[in-house]
Structures are given as structure tokens and as C-alpha cells.
Design a protein around this motif. Structure first.
Motif, short mmCIF file in Angstrom:
data_model
loop_
_atom_site.label_atom_id
_atom_site.label_comp_id
_atom_site.label_asym_id
_atom_site.label_seq_id
_atom_site.Cartn_x
_atom_site.Cartn_y
_atom_site.Cartn_z
N SER A 1 1.48 9.21 -7.03
CA SER A 1 2.65 9.01 -6.18
C SER A 1 3.89 8.86 -7.05
O SER A 1 3.97 7.92 -7.86
N LEU A 2 4.86 9.76 -6.89
CA LEU A 2 6.11 9.63 -7.62
C LEU A 2 6.89 8.40 -7.15
O LEU A 2 7.54 7.72 -7.94
N LYS A 3 6.77 8.10 -5.86
CA LYS A 3 7.51 6.97 -5.30
C LYS A 3 6.99 5.64 -5.84
O LYS A 3 7.76 4.75 -6.21
N LEU A 4 5.67 5.51 -5.90
CA LEU A 4 5.06 4.25 -6.34
C LEU A 4 4.77 4.23 -7.84
O LEU A 4 4.45 3.19 -8.40
N ASN A 5 4.86 5.40 -8.48
CA ASN A 5 4.57 5.53 -9.91
C ASN A 5 3.17 5.01 -10.24
O ASN A 5 2.96 4.25 -11.18
N GLN A 6 2.19 5.46 -9.43
CA GLN A 6 0.83 5.03 -9.69
C GLN A 6 -0.17 6.06 -9.16
O GLN A 6 0.17 6.89 -8.30
N TRP A 7 -1.39 6.00 -9.70
CA TRP A 7 -2.47 6.89 -9.30
C TRP A 7 -3.38 6.20 -8.30
O TRP A 7 -3.53 4.97 -8.34
N ARG A 8 -3.99 7.00 -7.45
CA ARG A 8 -5.03 6.48 -6.55
C ARG A 8 -6.14 7.54 -6.44
O ARG A 8 -5.91 8.72 -6.68
N LEU A 9 -7.32 7.08 -6.07
CA LEU A 9 -8.45 7.99 -5.87
C LEU A 9 -8.29 8.68 -4.53
O LEU A 9 -8.10 8.04 -3.50
N GLY A 10 -8.33 10.03 -4.55
CA GLY A 10 -8.17 10.80 -3.31
C GLY A 10 -9.50 11.20 -2.72
O GLY A 10 -10.58 10.78 -3.18
N GLU A 11 -9.44 12.02 -1.69
CA GLU A 11 -10.65 12.54 -1.04
C GLU A 11 -11.41 13.42 -2.03
O GLU A 11 -10.84 14.33 -2.62
#
Length: 242
Positions: free
Chosen positions: A18-28
């Protein structure tokens, strides 16, 4: 691919930044665990194409991620499974140029996928012999940038014809390429020396199609290969007046 206990494991995992949150998350997760595959975005879809599977088998399968519905779905298989083709999206079609078979022999094919029809067709051509090369859309043509060669080919989908462009300085593979301001920029990669050794590169070069010339833009901060190279378009915020 992930490493666990000293063993390499082929992974289904997808990570979203996420560019907005500046963080990674696990996707589908993908439907099929794969690596050394090609991925390309078109509108709200991401296509994951081919690669190698859990048993080191060459995959001809393709799946598509719908970012609106947050689901992966299986699409039609490519006619011929290949590794490391050059891939580009243009006019509702995905184009796969060349690549190599499981024995590392170059495949002299163009494979074309019609997105709305979910169908493929293939064309044999002696012009294609690229491996580990990127492709970019430059104007109305698709440009295949090197791939164990200096050669640059511009393909016109409307006429199904190739035009040769000015050669790169080095025989390159595993490099990145992107278009900005109607010019092609090529980053890093690996180059073959005159005595056939392989060297990692920090080069940063620009191709101008109007003059059919290459110019050096200096050096990257670090030597890179097998990396992604993209142009990010900044859209200004619209202001409203009451």
C-alpha cells in the motif's frame, strides 16, 4: 519461492504493498504455486503466466487476479509452455515473445492471448530468439529489449511485422525496461563479455525512437538483475471550489 529449513519451497503467496500506508500485507494466494513465472497487469487484472511448479515442471497454465472481487481464477492455458518470455499487454491482448523450453532451447514463437475471449493463438517466426528479456509498449509498437543479444526488435501488432532498432552496447539479459516520455529506459541486468563471461551490471541507458539512438544515463546505485522496472504516474489531486 520461499526458503524453509534450508529447503526451497514453491509458494502460492502474494504480497500487496500500500502506497498510502507504506506497508505490505499478505494478499489472496494464487491457485497454483509457481516461480520463474511472468506477471503483467491490465486494467483491474493481474495475470500470472507459466513458470515452474512444485515438481520443477514447466507450467503452461495462467491465472488471473481480479482486484475488484479479490479472487484468482484459472484462465486458458498458453499453447506452448515457455520460461522467461518477453511479455506485453496491448489492445485487449497479451503478447508473449520467445522464451525457452525446459531444455533451455530458445522458442521461436509469438503467443497471443485475447483477454475478453479467453483464447490463445500462436505464430512461428524466425525473428524471435529472446530469453530473459523484457518487452514494453512504445507508441504503437511492442519493443523486445535484448535477451542474450544486443538486438532490439519493434513489433507492430497491426501489420504483424518487425523492425530492427539500434543495437544496445552489450549483450544483455535479466534486465529491466520501462517507458517514460516516449523514451525507453533500460536498467541493470547481466551482460555477456567478449570472452563469454557473465557480469552483473549497474548500467542505466535510454533509447530514443525518434533518433534511433542510445545514450547512457549514468549508473544505478547498485548492480541489479532479475528486477522489476516500472514508471509511476502521479495524478494530481482535483480541487473543488464552492
Amino acid at each position: 519461492m520461499t526458503v524453509s529449513g534450508g529447503k526451497s519451497l514453491v509458494s502460492h503467496n502474494v504480497y500487496v504493498f500500500s502506497l498510502k500506508l507504506n506497508q505490505w500485507r499478505l494478499g489472496e494466494p494464487m491457485l497454483v504455486a509457481r516461480y520463474s513465472h511472468r506477471s503483467i497487469a491490465h486494467k483491474n487484472f493481474i495475470f500470472s503466466i507459466g513458470g515452474l511448479g512444485e515438481g520443477q515442471e514447466l507450467l503452461s497454465s495462467m491465472e488471473r487476479y481480479d482486484s475488484i472481487c479479490n479472487v484468482w481464477e484459472s484462465m486458458a492455458n498458453m499453447p506452448v509452455g515457455v520460461l522467461h518470455p518477453a511479455v506485453a499487454a496491448k489492445d485487449q491482448r497479451l503478447y508473449l515473445f520467445g522464451g525457452e523450453d525446459i531444455m533451455q532451447n530458445p522458442v521461436r514463437l509469438i503467443q497471443v492471448y485475447h483477454i475478453s475471449r479467453n483464447t490463445w493463438f500462436k505464430m512461428e517466426t524466425r525473428m524471435i530468439k529472446n530469453v530473459c528479456a523484457p518487452a514494453v509498449v512504445l507508441g504503437q509498437r511492442i519493443v523486445i529489449v535484448g535477451g542474450y543479444t544486443r538486438r532490439i526488435l519493434a513489433y507492430d501488432p497491426q501489420t504483424n511485422k518487425f523492425a530492427k532498432c539500434a543495437d544496445m552496447k552489450d549483450r544483455k539479459m535479466h534486465h529491466g525496461a520501462t517507458v517514460m516520455g516516449n523514451k525507453l529506459y533500460v536498467t541493470g541486468g547481466r551482460r555477456l563479455t567478449t570472452d563469454c563471461n557473465i557480469e552483473d551490471s549497474a548500467s542505466f541507458d535510454c533509447y530514443d525512437p525518434e533518433t534511433d539512438t542510445w545514450t547512457s544515463q549514468g549508473q544505478l546505485p547498485h548492480k541489479l538483475f532479475d528486477h522489476a522496472c516500472l514508471t509511476l504516474q502521479c495524478i494530481p489531486h482535483m480541487t473543488t471550489h464552492s
